[in-house]
Design an enzyme around this catalytic site. Structure first.
Site, PDB file in Angstrom:
ATOM      1  N   GLY A   1      -6.177  14.485 150.056  1.00 38.56           N
ATOM      2  CA  GLY A   1      -7.259  13.973 149.221  1.00 38.56           C
ATOM      3  C   GLY A   1      -8.037  12.828 149.835  1.00 38.56           C
TER       4      GLY A   1
ATOM      5  CD  GLU B   1       1.012  18.199 150.852  1.00 40.35           C
ATOM      6  OE1 GLU B   1       2.111  18.749 150.737  1.00 40.35           O
ATOM      7  OE2 GLU B   1       0.155  18.173 149.927  1.00 40.35           O
TER       8      GLU B   1
ATOM      9  N   GLY C   1      -6.389  17.103 154.780  1.00 42.35           N
ATOM     10  CA  GLY C   1      -7.144  18.246 155.294  1.00 42.35           C
ATOM     11  C   GLY C   1      -8.560  17.790 155.586  1.00 42.35           C
TER      12      GLY C   1
ATOM     13  NE  ARG D   1     -16.726  20.834 149.714  1.00 41.88           N
ATOM     14  CZ  ARG D   1     -17.204  19.650 149.430  1.00 41.88           C
ATOM     15  NH1 ARG D   1     -18.331  19.252 149.963  1.00 41.88           N
ATOM     16  NH2 ARG D   1     -16.555  18.848 148.616  1.00 41.88           N
TER      17      ARG D   1
ATOM     18  CE1 TYR E   1     -15.213  22.460 143.777  1.00 40.98           C
ATOM     19  CE2 TYR E   1     -16.043  22.534 146.018  1.00 40.98           C
ATOM     20  CZ  TYR E   1     -15.085  22.866 145.096  1.00 40.98           C
ATOM     21  OH  TYR E   1     -13.999  23.583 145.486  1.00 40.98           O
TER      22      TYR E   1
ATOM     23  CB  CYS F   1     -29.855  38.484 144.798  1.00 36.61           C
ATOM     24  SG  CYS F   1     -30.483  39.420 146.171  1.00 36.61           S
ATOM     25  CD  GLU F   2     -25.432  34.856 142.208  1.00 35.34           C
ATOM     26  OE1 GLU F   2     -25.498  34.019 141.296  1.00 35.34           O
ATOM     27  OE2 GLU F   2     -24.676  35.824 142.219  1.00 35.34           O
TER      28      GLU F   2
HETATM   29  N1  LLP Z   1      -2.229  18.931 149.254  1.00 38.29           N
HETATM   30  C1  LLP Z   1      -2.439  19.625 148.124  1.00 38.29           C
HETATM   31  C2  LLP Z   1      -1.301  19.899 147.245  1.00 38.29           C
HETATM   32  C3  LLP Z   1      -3.723  20.046 147.779  1.00 38.29           C
HETATM   33  O1  LLP Z   1      -3.925  20.720 146.647  1.00 38.29           O
HETATM   34  C4  LLP Z   1      -4.807  19.738 148.641  1.00 38.29           C
HETATM   35  C5  LLP Z   1      -6.153  20.192 148.326  1.00 38.29           C
HETATM   36  C6  LLP Z   1      -4.546  19.029 149.835  1.00 38.29           C
HETATM   37  C7  LLP Z   1      -3.244  18.629 150.104  1.00 38.29           C
HETATM   38  C8  LLP Z   1      -5.604  18.691 150.827  1.00 38.29           C
HETATM   39  O2  LLP Z   1      -6.587  17.883 150.296  1.00 38.29           O
HETATM   40  P1  LLP Z   1      -7.653  17.225 151.278  1.00 38.29           P
HETATM   41  O3  LLP Z   1      -6.940  16.216 152.131  1.00 38.29           O
HETATM   42  O4  LLP Z   1      -8.256  18.292 152.110  1.00 38.29           O
HETATM   43  O5  LLP Z   1      -8.652  16.594 150.398  1.00 38.29           O
HETATM   44  N2  LLP Z   1     -12.502  23.063 147.732  1.00 38.29           N
HETATM   45  C9  LLP Z   1     -12.590  21.672 147.371  1.00 38.29           C
HETATM   46  C10 LLP Z   1     -11.323  20.915 147.692  1.00 38.29           C
HETATM   47  C11 LLP Z   1     -10.115  21.469 147.034  1.00 38.29           C
HETATM   48  C12 LLP Z   1      -8.877  20.729 147.400  1.00 38.29           C
HETATM   49  C13 LLP Z   1      -7.687  21.456 146.933  1.00 38.29           C
HETATM   50  N3  LLP Z   1      -6.453  20.838 147.287  1.00 38.29           N
HETATM   51  C14 LLP Z   1     -13.807  21.069 148.062  1.00 38.29           C
HETATM   52  O6  LLP Z   1     -14.532  21.789 148.736  1.00 38.29           O
HETATM   53  O7  LLP Z   1     -14.072  19.867 147.895  1.00 38.29           O
END
Ligand code: LLP
Length: 440
Positions: free
Chosen positions: A239, A273, A275, A312, A316, A355-356
């Site tokens: 996150g 974790e 990402g 995105r 969002y 087409c949206e």
């Molecule tokens: N760990 C868990 C349990 C998660 O559910 C997530 C993301 C992460 C780690 C990694 O989060 P990060 O560090 O990448 O923020 N599609 C959305 C984001 C969805 C995130 C879902 N879970 C977007 O495009 O903003």
């Protein structure tokens, strides 16, 4: 921030100019910077080094094998949420012990596969799931090491679709329930319930929510330990922010500054974790202008990239900075900000061919003049970009290219029309496939 810079009025990724990449590999095209991925991974690892934390790159954010492989080479562990993601990290030869498997709805196949592979941790989210993992593990003669995902009821102040740590989401279990679960499942054969997992949302652009949820998790761990449970690990989740609109995300070191002291000397293995914070700023989506058009008072730039490449903004209302790759009159952006309004620009929407009406990549942007053939870069799309792409409108997915210094490699070829129908070809009962009628 990253290795995408305007030099001589032209966008470069590391040492290569982006127009040459678009010429060579076509558009829409995802371009990633190797060095940015490495820098961001290392910043995380170094920021949390005092805890010897295991950084598990969150595969859902960017799952390309070449990118996973380069992160593995840096020492990254992995966070997966499906059998598919697990198969990707096994394919690159990741150490199974350094894989954590999260998600509220693991299927029996997912669980069997993860147990067979011998993964390090399951992050479990409910009693029903624990029951199921225990049953499958005992049948396989295995023991699953489990971190229970708790829902600390902390608001991460982010989009409602990506808020996960408040009381009434489908994720985790509340603190009261967590105590009961430890009591009920502690001695369950097939389970080694030994950790606490958190993930409150994404992106979380302030440090306070982490402090709040880690503090709550630590008091729970103290209580559980006092009750005789051997808690060995805490997984703080992901996150952490990335830069979309200026430099809004705290640095890895800023998160660590407040999180590390809470966890020091607690005799806990610490996992993270991240990402987005590693991958988002390491990628841009490059699209080519097909047409420009005026409708009423609105000006549209219609490009060959769309919501099928980057969902995105539509899903969002997410902001991604967009700018021509080689802007006319050399108008390069001093910063990548939503409020950028340079002289000589006009307000346009950048939209795709789907087409949206929701098919837009950017709205109400002050942009330099664009005409047919001009390239545009959509920034900070390395995370949750390609991975959320689709084939809607039967659009083949974009190619992905990884740039390392002055080298560019295709790490995913552009899909073809054959790819679009490959999984349907086995069907032989269409009328047009029927054997030709014999003529009498
Ligand atoms: N760990 C868990 C349990 C998660 O559910 C997530 C993301 C992460 C780690 C990694 O989060 P990060 O560090 O990448 O923020 N599609 C959305 C984001 C969805 C995130 C879902 N879970 C977007 O495009 O903003």
């Amino acid at each position: 921030m990253d290795h995408f810079d305007y030099r001589g009025g032209v966008l470069h990724c590391e040492s290569l100019d982006v127009p040459a990449l678009a010429q060579r590999f076509g558009t829409p095209l995802y371009v990633y910077s190797h060095q940015t991925l490495v820098d961001h991974y290392q910043r995380f690892r170094d920021a949390f080094a005092q805890l010897d934390a295991t950084v598990c790159f969150s595969v859902k954010s960017c799952h390309n094998l070449a990118i996973l492989d380069l992160l593995k080479a840096q020492g990254s562990a992995f966070d997966v949420v499906s059998g598919g993601e697990l198969s990707r990290v096994l394919e690159i030869g990741a150490d199974p012990k350094r894989i954590v498997f999260a998600g509220v709805g693991k299927s029996d196949d997912d669980i069997r596969m993860a147990l067979d592979a011998g993964i390090g941790w399951f992050n479990a989210e409910s009693e029903a799931e624990l029951d199921n993992i225990a049953d499958i593990a005992t049948r396989q003669g295995a023991t699953a090491q489990i971190a229970l995902r708790i829902n600390p009821d902390v608001d991460p102040h982010t989009h409602r679709y990506t808020t996960t740590g408040t009381r009434e989401t489908k994720f985790g279990v509340d603190l009261e329930r967590a105590r009961r679960i430890f009591r009920d499942f502690a001695d369950r054969p097939g389970l080694d319930l030994a950790g606490i997992h958190l993930h409150i949302g994404s992106p979380v652009n302030t440090v306070e929510p982490y402090v709040a949820c880690v503090t709550k998790a630590l008091s729970l761990i103290d209580e559980l330990r006092a009750d005789g449970h051997a808690i060995r690990a805490i997984n703080v989740g992901g996150g952490f922010g990335a830069h979309y609109d200026g430099s809004e995300a705290p640095a890895a070191s800023a998160y660590a500054e407040q999180i590390v002291p809470l966890l020091c000397g607690r005799d806990l293995e610490v996992l993270l974790e991240p990402g987005r914070s590693i991958a988002a700023n390491a990628g841009v989506l490059v699209a080519r202008t097909l047409y420009t058009k005026t409708s009423g008072d609105r000006q549209f730039v219609i490009v060959d990239g769309s919501i099928t490449d980057l969902i995105r903004p539509a899903l969002y209302g997410a902001f991604h900075f967009a700018w021509p790759v080689a802007p006319r009159a050399g108008l390069t952006p001093p910063q990548r900000r939503a409020d950028l309004n340079l002289p000589g620009t006009t307000v346009v929407d950048i939209v795709g061919p789907v087409c949206e009406s929701g098919d837009f990549l950017a709205k109400d942007r002050h942009l330099p003049h664009l005409q047919r053939g001009d390239l545009i870069a959509i920034f900070s799309t390395g995370a949750y970009g390609f991975v959320m792409s689709s084939q809607y409108n039967s659009r083949p997915r974009a190619a992905e290219v990884l740039v390392h210094g002055d080298d560019a490699k295709v790490i995913r070829r552009r899909e073809t029309y054959d790819d679009l129908v490959a999984a349907e070809r086995f069907v032989t009962s269409y009328p047009s496939h029927a054997a030709p009628k014999k003529t009498p």
